[in-house]
Design an enzyme around this catalytic site. Structure first.
Site, PDB file in Angstrom:
ATOM      1  N   ASP A   1      13.538  -8.552   5.723  1.00 42.68           N
ATOM      2  CA  ASP A   1      13.612  -7.459   6.674  1.00 42.68           C
ATOM      3  C   ASP A   1      13.919  -6.190   5.874  1.00 42.68           C
ATOM      4  O   ASP A   1      14.674  -6.256   4.895  1.00 42.68           O
ATOM      5  CB  ASP A   1      14.751  -7.769   7.650  1.00 42.68           C
ATOM      6  CG  ASP A   1      14.643  -6.929   8.893  1.00 42.68           C
ATOM      7  OD1 ASP A   1      14.327  -7.482   9.940  1.00 42.68           O
ATOM      8  OD2 ASP A   1      14.870  -5.698   8.787  1.00 42.68           O
TER       9      ASP A   1
ATOM     10  N   SER B   1       6.589  -2.066  17.790  1.00 45.21           N
ATOM     11  CA  SER B   1       5.487  -1.213  18.272  1.00 45.21           C
ATOM     12  C   SER B   1       5.079  -1.446  19.727  1.00 45.21           C
ATOM     13  O   SER B   1       3.916  -1.278  20.054  1.00 45.21           O
ATOM     14  CB  SER B   1       4.273  -1.410  17.375  1.00 45.21           C
ATOM     15  OG  SER B   1       3.848  -2.749  17.445  1.00 45.21           O
TER      16      SER B   1
ATOM     17  N   ILE C   1      -2.183  -6.145  12.363  1.00 43.18           N
ATOM     18  CA  ILE C   1      -2.953  -5.259  11.478  1.00 43.18           C
ATOM     19  C   ILE C   1      -2.668  -5.594  10.015  1.00 43.18           C
ATOM     20  O   ILE C   1      -3.576  -5.637   9.182  1.00 43.18           O
ATOM     21  CB  ILE C   1      -2.662  -3.779  11.811  1.00 43.18           C
ATOM     22  CG1 ILE C   1      -3.092  -3.506  13.262  1.00 43.18           C
ATOM     23  CG2 ILE C   1      -3.385  -2.838  10.844  1.00 43.18           C
ATOM     24  CD1 ILE C   1      -2.749  -2.152  13.805  1.00 43.18           C
TER      25      ILE C   1
ATOM     26  N   SER D   1       0.289   6.435  14.415  1.00 46.84           N
ATOM     27  CA  SER D   1      -0.218   5.997  15.716  1.00 46.84           C
ATOM     28  C   SER D   1      -0.718   7.152  16.560  1.00 46.84           C
ATOM     29  O   SER D   1      -0.234   8.285  16.458  1.00 46.84           O
ATOM     30  CB  SER D   1       0.930   5.315  16.462  1.00 46.84           C
ATOM     31  OG  SER D   1       0.580   5.083  17.794  1.00 46.84           O
TER      32      SER D   1
ATOM     33  N   LYS E   1       7.155   7.491  15.000  1.00 49.91           N
ATOM     34  CA  LYS E   1       6.012   7.651  14.086  1.00 49.91           C
ATOM     35  C   LYS E   1       5.862   9.120  13.674  1.00 49.91           C
ATOM     36  O   LYS E   1       5.575   9.427  12.521  1.00 49.91           O
ATOM     37  CB  LYS E   1       4.726   7.139  14.752  1.00 49.91           C
ATOM     38  CG  LYS E   1       4.710   5.621  14.948  1.00 49.91           C
ATOM     39  CD  LYS E   1       4.616   4.904  13.606  1.00 49.91           C
ATOM     40  CE  LYS E   1       4.646   3.410  13.716  1.00 49.91           C
ATOM     41  NZ  LYS E   1       4.564   2.718  12.429  1.00 49.91           N
TER      42      LYS E   1
ATOM     43  N   TYR F   1       8.661   5.159  20.727  1.00 50.01           N
ATOM     44  CA  TYR F   1       7.821   4.591  19.674  1.00 50.01           C
ATOM     45  C   TYR F   1       7.022   5.707  18.987  1.00 50.01           C
ATOM     46  O   TYR F   1       7.034   5.851  17.759  1.00 50.01           O
ATOM     47  CB  TYR F   1       6.883   3.525  20.260  1.00 50.01           C
ATOM     48  CG  TYR F   1       5.783   3.130  19.314  1.00 50.01           C
ATOM     49  CD1 TYR F   1       6.074   2.415  18.152  1.00 50.01           C
ATOM     50  CD2 TYR F   1       4.455   3.501  19.544  1.00 50.01           C
ATOM     51  CE1 TYR F   1       5.078   2.075  17.255  1.00 50.01           C
ATOM     52  CE2 TYR F   1       3.453   3.164  18.659  1.00 50.01           C
ATOM     53  CZ  TYR F   1       3.763   2.454  17.515  1.00 50.01           C
ATOM     54  OH  TYR F   1       2.771   2.134  16.622  1.00 50.01           O
TER      55      TYR F   1
END
Ligand code: UFG
Length: 326
Positions: free
Chosen positions: A51, A77, A12, A117, A146, A142
């Site tokens: 990073d 992800s 993305i 997400s 978020k 995950y």
């Protein structure tokens, strides 16, 4: 205007970076290249391999460039991996994300577009899902990272005046103009189906056939990655004049099961793709379909690619041109 994009070499992120550059922004593109690809970063972006755990390097970036806003996409992800290795997810998505927020505050950069997400919604009954419905607990670490990060942002808005837009992507898919999906390992449905069509696998594993959906396989709402990228540009434009922070779904409002994706891929590729039935994958909700009415009415976002076959076709063209990825 200088925009910092984290995760700029990812699937993305590479589309977001290109959209921003096409709209005249100066992009500082950050990525640790663990999942991202240097080749995917637009040549006009200033690329920094870093990073988010390396605070001095990050700080240096903020000292070097007059950054006005940040688009934060860097994250790990994979839903399934997050269930077996939550430590990696809490570290990368929360601890390292907080490093970024610290440095933003230090440098008085108070505008952020955050990559959230569909996974924040857990396994909701509502269809389509709207942003203001009560969030049931996420099904996997995950999604939890978020949701927690969104809550941190709320608190930072209240305490420090941070202004943000959190974009809750549903299933990003598709490709165009030389950019496409190349995760290693690839866990996502559409690229995996197309790899089988290319002869790079004997059969597509279908994870779970006993979900409470019309054919027993999981249903998802697929959105073209270029439409998702456009939403970031729109969000940045709106951020400056918004009174308070907002969250938005990015979705097409239509759900397709795993088996329907295989059928669409059969049509697009002209190959009859074999499937093999496997047990459920941990952490998968049965059905995620969302309304993006809020993004449409408040941001003026309008997805261009609304037909599933167009999305799958764009991915197929890319996959054929890049059979081994970038
Ligand atoms: N699936 C298969 N076989 C495969 C790959 C996937 O059956 O080889 C199934 C999955 O079990 C799932 C569906 O296809 O039911 C979609 O899986 P993806 O991995 O393509 O996408 P997810 O829905 O798991 O995840 C995506 C994003 C996440 C995001 C999530 C929100 O990758 O970042 O959507 O639901 F959080």
């Amino acid at each position: 205007m200088h925009i910092l994009v984290t995760g700029a070499a990812g699937y993305i992120g590479s589309f977001v970076t290109r959209s921003l550059i096409n709209e005249g922004y100066q992009v500082i593109a950050l990525d640790n290249l663990q999942q991202g690809h240097r080749e995917a970063v637009h040549p006009d972006a200033r690329f920094v391999e870093v990073d988010l755990c390396h605070v001095p390097v990050l700080r240096n970036v903020f000292e070097q460039y007059p950054i006005q806003a940040v688009v934060h996409l860097a994250a790990v992800s994979f839903v399934g991996e997050s269930v077996v290795n939550p430590q990696k997810y809490f570290q990368s998505n929360l601890v390292f994300g907080l490093n970024l927020l610290d440095i933003m505050l230090e440098h008085k950069v108070l505008e952020l577009v955050f990559s959230s997400s569909a996974a924040v919604y857990g396994s909701p009954d509502a269809k389509p899902i709207r942003e203001d419905q009560p969030v049931v607990p996420p099904l996997n670490p995950y999604g939890e990272t978020k949701l927690i990060f969104e809550r941190i942002l709320q608190r930072y808005e209240h305490a420090y005046g941070l202004k943000y837009i959190a974009l809750r992507y549903f299933n990003a898919a598709g490709a165009d103009n030389g950019l496409g999906e190349d995760h290693r390992p690839e866990t996502h449905l559409i690229p995996n189906v197309l790899k089988v069509a290319l002869g790079q696998g004997e059969a597509l594993p279908v994870f779970g056939t006993d979900y409470p959906t019309h054919d027993g396989t999981c249903v998802r709402d697929y959105v073209h990655v270029a439409d998702i990228a456009k939403a970031h540009v729109t969000a940045l434009r709106n951020l400056g004049c918004m009174k308070s922070s907002r969250v938005y779904n990015l979705a097409n409002g239509k759900g397709f099961s795993v088996l329907e994706i295989v059928t669409a891929a059969n049509r697009v590729t002209g190959v009859k793709i074999p499937v093999v039935y496997r047990p459920r994958r941990q952490g998968d909700p049965a059905c995620l379909i969302a309304s993006a009415e809020r993004a449409k009415s408040e941001l003026g976002w309008q997805p261009v690619h609304q037909e599933l076959e167009d999305i799958v076709r764009s991915a197929w063209l890319w996959q054929k041109e890049h059979p081994h990825g970038y």
